[in-house]
Design an enzyme around this catalytic site. Structure first.
Site, PDB file in Angstrom:
ATOM      1  N   ASP A 101      30.442  25.856  45.542  1.00 13.94           N
ATOM      2  CA  ASP A 101      29.046  25.889  45.096  1.00 13.94           C
ATOM      3  C   ASP A 101      28.992  26.219  43.607  1.00 13.94           C
ATOM      4  O   ASP A 101      29.007  27.384  43.215  1.00 13.94           O
ATOM      5  CB  ASP A 101      28.267  26.933  45.915  1.00 13.94           C
ATOM      6  N   ASP A 130      20.711  25.310  43.135  1.00 15.58           N
ATOM      7  CA  ASP A 130      21.645  26.327  43.636  1.00 15.58           C
ATOM      8  C   ASP A 130      21.177  26.913  44.969  1.00 15.58           C
ATOM      9  O   ASP A 130      21.904  27.659  45.613  1.00 15.58           O
ATOM     10  CB  ASP A 130      21.796  27.431  42.576  1.00 15.58           C
ATOM     11  N   LYS A 172      25.643  27.700  37.928  1.00 10.14           N
ATOM     12  CA  LYS A 172      25.859  29.145  37.938  1.00 10.14           C
ATOM     13  C   LYS A 172      26.545  29.584  36.651  1.00 10.14           C
ATOM     14  O   LYS A 172      27.252  28.798  36.026  1.00 10.14           O
ATOM     15  CB  LYS A 172      26.778  29.518  39.119  1.00 10.14           C
ATOM     16  N   ASP A 185      32.107  29.651  49.898  1.00  5.45           N
ATOM     17  CA  ASP A 185      30.733  29.409  50.330  1.00  5.45           C
ATOM     18  C   ASP A 185      30.674  28.607  51.637  1.00  5.45           C
ATOM     19  O   ASP A 185      29.629  28.106  52.021  1.00  5.45           O
ATOM     20  CB  ASP A 185      29.964  28.695  49.203  1.00  5.45           C
ATOM     21  N   LYS A 225      27.160  27.058  57.574  1.00  8.09           N
ATOM     22  CA  LYS A 225      27.063  26.500  56.215  1.00  8.09           C
ATOM     23  C   LYS A 225      28.479  26.293  55.696  1.00  8.09           C
ATOM     24  O   LYS A 225      29.270  27.227  55.628  1.00  8.09           O
ATOM     25  CB  LYS A 225      26.304  27.463  55.288  1.00  8.09           C
ATOM     26  N   ARG A 279      20.450  26.225  52.331  1.00 12.71           N
ATOM     27  CA  ARG A 279      19.336  26.050  53.279  1.00 12.71           C
ATOM     28  C   ARG A 279      19.049  24.569  53.520  1.00 12.71           C
ATOM     29  O   ARG A 279      18.583  24.193  54.598  1.00 12.71           O
ATOM     30  CB  ARG A 279      18.099  26.811  52.766  1.00 12.71           C
TER      31      ARG A 279
END
Ligand code: BES
Ligand code: MN
Ligand code: ZN
Length: 503
Positions: free
Chosen positions: A273, A350, A280, A291, A268, A354
């Site tokens: 992010d 967020d 966030k 991230d 990833k 995935r």
């Protein structure tokens, strides 16, 4: 490399013949304070007496990872003498060599030091000396690229040269070379994690990964047009709120027999992010430059494997995007189509990692047909709640692969803890409107995230490592003082070495 320390090897006799009394001389003792014969020769009987006296007056008991530093006595070819404790006989039977190397490097203060790897009851092997050297290199790493006024101490350390003296010095240089390239892989990963996203945006990340071509790694970079052609709707949805274009980089190291199925490492790579529209909270958001720790580990591992010409076919693939809020961002309630054809209802922008992994995994499963696949991702805050910052979460559909990763974790100290994958987690991501949704509610967040990824791995033996707790904001250790840990490089290198390489 500015951070590098020079490490060489020499015969034990060199302890007594240092370059004209300069630098440090390092010797080791257990809790009985007994010196090995080479250390005793280097110190002479007067020196040995002085060590005993200094130990008594300084209350130095030879405990594991303690040290005593004193001006070198007359007759000893050094400026300073550093005595490093190894602890009880039990401690000495299970020495963590990188940790000992890291600790020792931190106790050396001169520009050069000779390290006498000799104590009663042990003959240090070339491999152990190599691991010691690895720890020393990792300990002295600092990320000070953006400090215009460097700490004098950092420069001092940066110039340190260690000569490791041991009986097996002849074969140690080969182990030392392996330790050097492995440390380079870890340091490459640390640099990538530490870099800010205004510098390390996806295109720049891809450029740095592409430099592995110098080591013989085959590089393929996918740009958005190609991603659209492949149907990578999930990855592209995450990227669409950023002015920075995404990239997918595929790195192939073909060190094994031609045509043999590779082992695949997937990372990833979210360079930043923000959470996107599901933004966030501000506090701590700066940590989200890390991230991309999974992608960094994959690049670092490929560096290490190619440098030592690992006899294995390996494919590394990283999805590199930035997750930003914007008028063009994807939004909660969007339904997107992944490359696999499966549709995803976006509940929370967020939960982007995935989505990125899903498309990279589908592409690799279909194009490379790997015999095993490991993904690394700073995927969930939930794994930090569950396991803390010293061990990564592992989810797997294959007991043998999980056992191999566990063993590599124990061997390197990059430990993993296997977590369950049960049908209830899979059920939690069923969607009312699409094939699945991208979050599974408040409970079991790391497990529902893993179940999401599982829907993309088809029949491939696979393990998912959630490294959110270990990749960044790391606890200080004897081998790491950096914010970005470079976690996973040593684990993957070891996994290949012990389980996937022709010997
Ligand atoms: N990158 C984060 C996970 C993370 C959190 C990594 C803290 C390192 C430190 C990930 O993309 C994320 O935001 N996950 C969400 C998922 C949730 C929205 C289902 C989380 O963990 O809160
Ligand atoms: Mn996120
Ligand atoms: Zn993320």
């Amino acid at each position: 490399m500015a951070d590098g320390i020079e490490i060489g090897f020499g015969p034990l006799e060199q302890g007594g013949q240092g370059p004209g009394g300069s630098g440090d001389l390092v010797v080791f003792v257990g809790d009985d304070l007994a010196l090995g014969s080479a250390a005793r020769t280097a110190l002479g009987s007067a020196g040995a007496d002085l060590v005993a006296k200094a130990a008594a007056s300084e209350k130095f008991k030879g405990r594991s990872l303690s040290a005593l530093s004193l001006p070198a006595p007359a007759g000893v070819h050094a400026d300073r003498l550093v005595v490093v404790g190894l602890g009880s006989e039990k401690d000495r039977a299970k020495i963590d060599w990188p940790v000992l190397g890291g600790f020792t490097a931190s106790k050396v203060s001169s520009r050069s030091a000779r390290v006498v790897l000799d104590w009663p009851g042990t003959t240090v092997s070339a491999e152990q000396a190599g691991e010691f050297a690895l720890g020393a290199r990792l300990r002295t790493y600092t990320f000070d690229r953006y400090k215009t006024k460097k700490k004098p101490d950092a420069e001092e350390k940066g110039g340190t040269a260690l000569t490791l003296l041991l009986a097996e010095h002849g074969t140690a240089s080969r182990e030392g070379e392996a330790a050097r390239t492995l440390s380079e892989g870890v340091i490459l990963a640390r640099d990538l994690v530490n870099e800010p996203p205004n510098v390390l945006f996806p295109e720049e990340f891809a450029r740095r990964a592409s430099e592995l071509s110098k080591l013989g790694v085959e590089i393929e970079v996918l740009e958005p047009a190609k991603m659209r052609e492949l149907g990578m709707g999930a990855l592209l949805a995450v990227a669409q709120g950023s002015v920075r274009e995404p990239r997918v980089v595929i790195m192939r190291w073909n060190g094994g027999p031609a045509g043999e199925a590779p082992i695949a490492f997937i990372g990833k790579g979210v360079v930043f992010d923000s959470g996107g529209v599901s933004i966030k909270p501000g506090g701590g958001m700066e940590d989200m430059k890390g991230d991309m720790g999974g992608a960094a580990a994959v690049v670092g591992a490929l560096h290490a494997l190619a440098s030592r010409k690992a006899r294995c076919n390996v494919v590394g693939a990283i999805g590199i995007v930035e997750n930003m809020p914007d008028g063009g961002s994807y939004r909660p309630s969007d339904i997107i189509t992944s490359m696999s054809g499966q549709t995803i209802e976006v509940i929370n922008t967020d939960a982007e990692g995935r989505l990125v992994l899903a498309d990279v995994i589908t592409h690799i499963v279909r194009s490379a047909k790997p015999k095993a696949m490991v993904d690394l991702a700073t995927l969930t805050g939930a794994i930090i709640v569950a396991l803390g910052q010293d061990i990564a979460g592992m989810f797997s559909n294959d007991d043998a692969l999980a056992a191999n990763i566990n063993a590599a974790g124990e061997a390197t100290g990059e430990k993993v803890w296997r977590m369950p994958l049960i049908p209830a987690y899979d059920k939690a991501i069923d969607s009312k409107f699409a094939d699945m949704k991208n979050t599974g509610g408040r409970h079991g967040g790391a497990a529902t995230a893993a179940s999401f990824i599982k829907r993309y791995v088809e029949e491939v033996p696979w393990a998912h490592l959630d490294i959110a707790g270990v990749a960044m904001s790391s606890n200080a250790s004897e081998i790491n003082r950096s914010w970005g840990a470079g976690w996973g490089v040593r684990l993957l290198d070891r996994l290949v070495r012990d389980h996937y390489e022709a010997r």
